[in-house]
Structure formats: C-alpha cells, structure tokens
Design an enzyme around this catalytic site. Structure first.
Site, mmCIF file in Angstrom:
data_model
loop_
_atom_site.group_PDB
_atom_site.id
_atom_site.type_symbol
_atom_site.label_atom_id
_atom_site.label_comp_id
_atom_site.label_asym_id
_atom_site.label_seq_id
_atom_site.Cartn_x
_atom_site.Cartn_y
_atom_site.Cartn_z
ATOM 1 N N HIS A 1 52.992 14.104 -5.945
ATOM 2 C CA HIS A 1 52.314 15.238 -6.576
ATOM 3 C C HIS A 1 52.272 15.106 -8.090
ATOM 4 O O HIS A 1 51.502 15.780 -8.760
ATOM 5 C CB HIS A 1 52.981 16.549 -6.167
ATOM 6 C CG HIS A 1 54.353 16.739 -6.724
ATOM 7 N ND1 HIS A 1 55.480 16.479 -6.003
ATOM 8 C CD2 HIS A 1 54.764 17.134 -7.934
ATOM 9 C CE1 HIS A 1 56.541 16.743 -6.749
ATOM 10 N NE2 HIS A 1 56.134 17.129 -7.922
ATOM 11 N N ASP B 1 55.881 12.306 -0.286
ATOM 12 C CA ASP B 1 55.802 12.706 -1.692
ATOM 13 C C ASP B 1 56.334 11.624 -2.632
ATOM 14 O O ASP B 1 57.104 11.910 -3.549
ATOM 15 C CB ASP B 1 56.537 14.022 -1.922
ATOM 16 C CG ASP B 1 56.116 14.692 -3.229
ATOM 17 O OD1 ASP B 1 55.135 14.238 -3.829
ATOM 18 O OD2 ASP B 1 56.782 15.643 -3.647
ATOM 19 N N SER C 1 60.629 15.957 -11.893
ATOM 20 C CA SER C 1 59.914 15.363 -10.770
ATOM 21 C C SER C 1 59.830 13.853 -10.892
ATOM 22 O O SER C 1 59.385 13.334 -11.910
ATOM 23 C CB SER C 1 58.492 15.920 -10.684
ATOM 24 O OG SER C 1 58.513 17.311 -10.568
#
Length: 569
Positions: free
Chosen positions: A150, A181, A259
């Site tokens: 993402h 992911d 992230s």
C-alpha cells in the site's frame, strides 16, 4: 473496628481482537460466520503524506521457513532455514555485539518517497489529483528493497533515500503482493548500494520475545526506533489484501511513516513487517507484523515465476464440527475430527472433487481438529488455512475427506481466489461503458470504498454488501455490473436517480460481465435497448436515439471515449 478498604480504579473493558469485532474488507473468519459490526477496527497504518493523508502499514520480516511434513510433524516448529545464499539474502556484516544482544544494522533501513495517482472510480475516465507519501523500507539480498504494497499503490514515481544521505534515488517496482501487502523494489544506480549490507532474516519469534521496530515515522526526518514484545501469533485479517495470513501482534509503538520498516529480534535479525493496527477506544499500542514465513513465500514466488502470483486458497467455506450430535449425524466415529464443507467455489479446482457436507479430516497429512485448527508449536494451535498459505499457486495437496461414512483421499491443485467482487484492480484503470448517458461499471472493493468511504461496509447498499461478503463467481470472467450514475440528458428523463444498481439482463439475456454487456449493446439491431435492473426496475431506450445521443453527451462532459481501453480489445 471495621477495616474499610477502598477499591481503586475501574474494571477495564476487554479490547482484544477476540472480544472486539474487526471491521475490514476481509473474507469470512475461520468459522465462516458473518462478522458482527463493532466499534473496533483493524486498519492499515498511515504513511506520512505531503498533500493527503494516506493509510499505510509497516512491514517487518521474520524468517523461519516453516513447512509441514507429510507425516504430520507439528507445522510451525523451528526448522532449518534454507540457505540465505540460495534465497539471495546475505547476513548483515555490520551488526555490533553489545553484551548478549546485537544491535540491528539500521543502515539497511531506507525512506521511501512515492507519488500516487489514484483512479477516479466515480468518473472512471479520469484520475484523481496526485499526492505524495513517505514510508519505510529495508534492503535484502540481490540488490532489492522490501516495503508495503500500500506504500506504492497506484504509484507514478518511487524514490529511496538511505540513512544519513541527502540523495534520493529513483526506484523500479519489481512486484506488488496485494494479499500479503508486500512490494519489492530495486535501484539501478550503483551508488545507492555502496556501503549497504542486506538484512538477515531470523526465525519466527515466540511469545514475549523482544522486538524492535525501525523506520521513519512522523515527528521528524531521521530514523526512529521503538521496542516491545510479541504478544500474539495467529491467522490475521490483512486489511489491505482482504485475505487471512499468519501475523504477529506486538505492543511496540507504530506510527505514520513506519509502513514498510523492519522489526528486529534481539540478535539483530529481521523478523517481520509492522503493517496495521487495531483502532479502539480502549486499546493502545497494538500493532501487527508480517512474519518471515509470509515474506519468504513472497520472495520465493517472485524468484520462481518472475512475478508475484499470489497465495492459493482451498476454495471452500466450512463449518466447525464441535457439536457431538452433528458429528454423529455426519457418520463420524468418536476418534475422527474435522470440519464440514458448507459451499465450494464454482471456479475453484476443488469443485470437481469436493462436495458440500464432505468432512475434511486432514490436509497434507496433518489432522484437522473440530474447530478448524492444527498443531503449530509447543502449546499453540493455528487455523488450518495456514497450511494452505504455505503452498504456491499450482501446487498440489492431499486432502482426506469423510463422505457417506467412507474416507476418500483427493490430490487437488491449489489456485488463487476468484472473487465476485475483487479486492484490488492491480494498478489497472477502472473499466466503464457509456450509452445514452448511462455509465456502467464493474463493482470492486476500491469502487465501493470510493463511492461510500472507508465505512462502505456500513453505508453501501445491502444487496451489494451481500454479494461482496457471500457471493461466489460462477465463472472466471464473471463480474457484478452496475449503473453507477446517469449523466442527465433529454434521452434519459425519469432515470436520473438510478445509482449503483445492478444490471441483471439486457434484452432478456443475462449480463455476465461489463465487456459482454458492451458488445451486446453495440451490436444491438432491435428497436429498443432494455436493461433489467435489480429491485425489479427496467430501463428502456430507443436504440438509434440512444446511440446518437451518446456522442453529444460525451462531448458535453469532456469524456474521451464511450468505453475504457480494455473493453475495446
């Protein structure tokens, strides 16, 4: 004299994911019962953005290559990790020993800058305004970098910056794994790789093992380190991928921008990727990490196929067999355990051999309990879908089932999941078709999120949600087609309020997908175009008038074409 003791504090409310319902776009839980909608949310972690806030997750590799043995040896037990040289993963040479602990090599952690240009699902012939985000990543062997999927979703440009450097290097995206992911990047400039040693992967950590999350979160421009412990290991709903894979729960603080950054054990080895968190009024510091088995599966999949092919699924919905009367009615003897098949995906290879009411007794020699779990490690059990996720697309597995009181074995081929409403469009622009001002689109999860926001599971029409949660595609190319909106014109007076309503049939013929609908309309030589919609609605337009009016409507709204590029091929 009575000794009075004053009670202090207040009994805390339960806030674990087990007691608080999770809202996500994931498939049904292990027992395949519909999720209840609560206040808690499992959500991806935000990345730091320069123009628009964007939710992102944190990636942390934790490597122990766990493969269940055909003899039923406990899956998940520590086994010899394949040679790091064979995996292209070289142990880090810059680790500094400090007493009994080893400091991780933070020079391998990089900052990821991405410019995103997302599709506009409401106006599918356009794209939204571009925005920038920053997240984290880390270097592995083979001149590659891992980050979150993402973090680079709908990318137009990706750049990387090393720790202590003032230079941003252009990166190339090699693969994006939507389900897990994870994304893999590389940099062509040789200067980027100078002085950087790739991280080594460690074994799957145990409960209470210390972990350190490293990345570039919001609050500053330099690298940040937070510490915690592993508090839970289980099959977890991956919000971005709308799937269920092995995950680690940790209590280290994970913030926007983390992230894609790695999580280290006390030996300085990478053991996972922190990628999402639990949002609830009564909880804090609950983050989740993508463990090494999932990461190594992604890497090996890319190396074997030159591209990411995905995680296979069994293609069935099943029911627990904990009730003794249910087991007896299914012909099971006292020492038999397993789960009952409720439905089989028509598009799955298993549909040719498995049937509803079959009882799955074992998968690849590992016995399945009545609650759908299998042995994992000492004192631990885990959902048997973990065994399936260890396989690769196209692999075969031996399944033993009980049918009419007889045990039958099948050697089945595993494939990826074909959803009626896909969770992703894999970076492609959305499809659309326009005639007489009616805009037809294929429903996807990104489409629902664009139309109804992050809480689309509450706000979208009930019939679409039922199809999303429980619908099964009858063929590989089946799509759910809707009238997304009506561009007002004289030809469609009275139809202006039709929005996001499913198209059932055209001139009496069922609508299989958007491309077939476009072909039927374009080749129609009948007097009228008749669309049968959900809720018993019909739309009737005169064929010649509607087709001639379409050109004027496209010009009025500055639409370049009546259909997307993929429908013309």
């Amino acid at each position: 004299m009575v000794d009075l003791k004053r009670k202090r504090g207040r009994k805390p409310k339960s806030a674990s994911p087990e007691n608080n319902d999770v809202v996500s776009s994931s498939p049904p839980t292990q027992d395949n019962q519909p999720r209840r909608r609560g206040r808690s949310k499992l959500t991806t972690i935000e990345t730091t953005t320069t123009t628009i806030d964007s939710m992102h997750q944190v990636v942390v590799p934790c490597a122990s290559n766990v493969v269940p043995s055909p003899q039923g040896v406990v899956p998940g037990a520590k086994t010899d990790v394949p040679s790091l040289q064979n995996q292209g993963l070289v142990p880090c040479a810059n680790n500094v020993v400090r007493g009994s602990k080893t400091a991780p090599s933070m020079d391998a952690v990089v900052k990821v800058f991405c410019v995103h240009t997302e599709p506009n699902f409401s106006l599918p012939w356009q794209r939204k305004r571009q925005y920038s985000s920053s997240s984290s990543g880390f270097v592995i062997g083979g001149r590659r970098v891992l980050t979150n999927a993402h973090s680079v979703e709908h990318y137009t440009q990706v750049k990387l910056k090393k720790r202590g450097s003032d230079t941003k290097y252009l990166a190339t995206v090699l693969a994006i794994g939507t389900e897990c992911d994870i994304a893999m990047l590389t940099v062509d400039d040789d200067e980027f790789w100078e002085g950087v040693s790739p991280l080594a992967f460690g074994d799957l950590p145990a409960l209470q093992d210390a972990v350190t999350v490293v990345g570039y979160p919001i609050g500053g421009d330099t690298i940040s380190v937070t510490s915690g412990v592993v508090s839970r290991i289980e099959i977890l709903s991956y919000v971005h991928g709308s799937t269920e894979l092995l995950g680690l729960q940790i209590d280290a603080a994970i913030n926007s921008g983390n992230s894609g950054g790695p999580a280290f054990n006390d030996k300085g080895q990478c053991v996972g990727i922190a990628f999402q968190s639990l949002k609830h009024d009564d909880v804090e510091n609950i983050g989740y990490v993508i463990p090494t088995p999932v990461i190594l599966h992604f890497i090996q999949d890319y190396e074997n196929n030159g591209a990411y092919t995905g995680f296979p699924v069994l293609g069935v919905e099943w029911q627990k067999m904990e009730n003794p009367d249910l087991r007896v009615s299914m012909g099971m003897v006292p020492n038999q355990k397993g789960v009952r098949i409720r439905r089989v995906e028509p598009t799955a290879p298993e549909s040719k051999v498995l049937k509803p009411s079959d009882v799955i007794l074992s998968f690849d020699g590992v016995d399945i309990a009545n609650d759908g779990t299998v042995p994992f490690r000492h004192g631990e059990r885990i959902g048997f879908s973990y065994l399936v996720s260890q396989k690769f697309t196209g692999d075969k597995a031996m399944i033993k089932v009980l049918r009419n009181s007889k045990i039958i074995s099948f050697n089945i081929k595993l494939e990826t999941h074909k959803r009626l409403i896909p969770a992703h469009i894999k970076g492609l622009p959305p499809s659309y078709y326009i005639v007489g001002g009616f805009v037809f689109s294929a429903v996807t999860v990104p489409y629902l999120r664009s139309e109804y926001g992050k809480d689309y599971e509450f706000d979208a029409p009930v019939k679409l949600l039922v199809k999303h949660l429980h619908g099964m595609a009858q063929s590989i190319d089946e799509q759910l087609v809707v009238v997304s909106q009506v561009l007002v014109a004289d030809i469609n007076i009275g139809y202006e309020e039709i929005v996001n309503t499913q198209v059932i049939a055209f001139n009496g013929k069922p609508v299989k997908n958007l491309k077939s609908l476009a072909k039927m309309v374009e080749s129609c030589d009948q007097e009228f175009l008749k669309f049968d919609l959900d809720y018993e609605q019909i739309v009737v337009l005169q064929t010649k008038t509607a087709k001639s009016a379409t050109k004027d409507i496209l010009t009025m709204h500055c639409i370049p074409s009546a259909m997307s590029e993929d429908l013309r091929t």
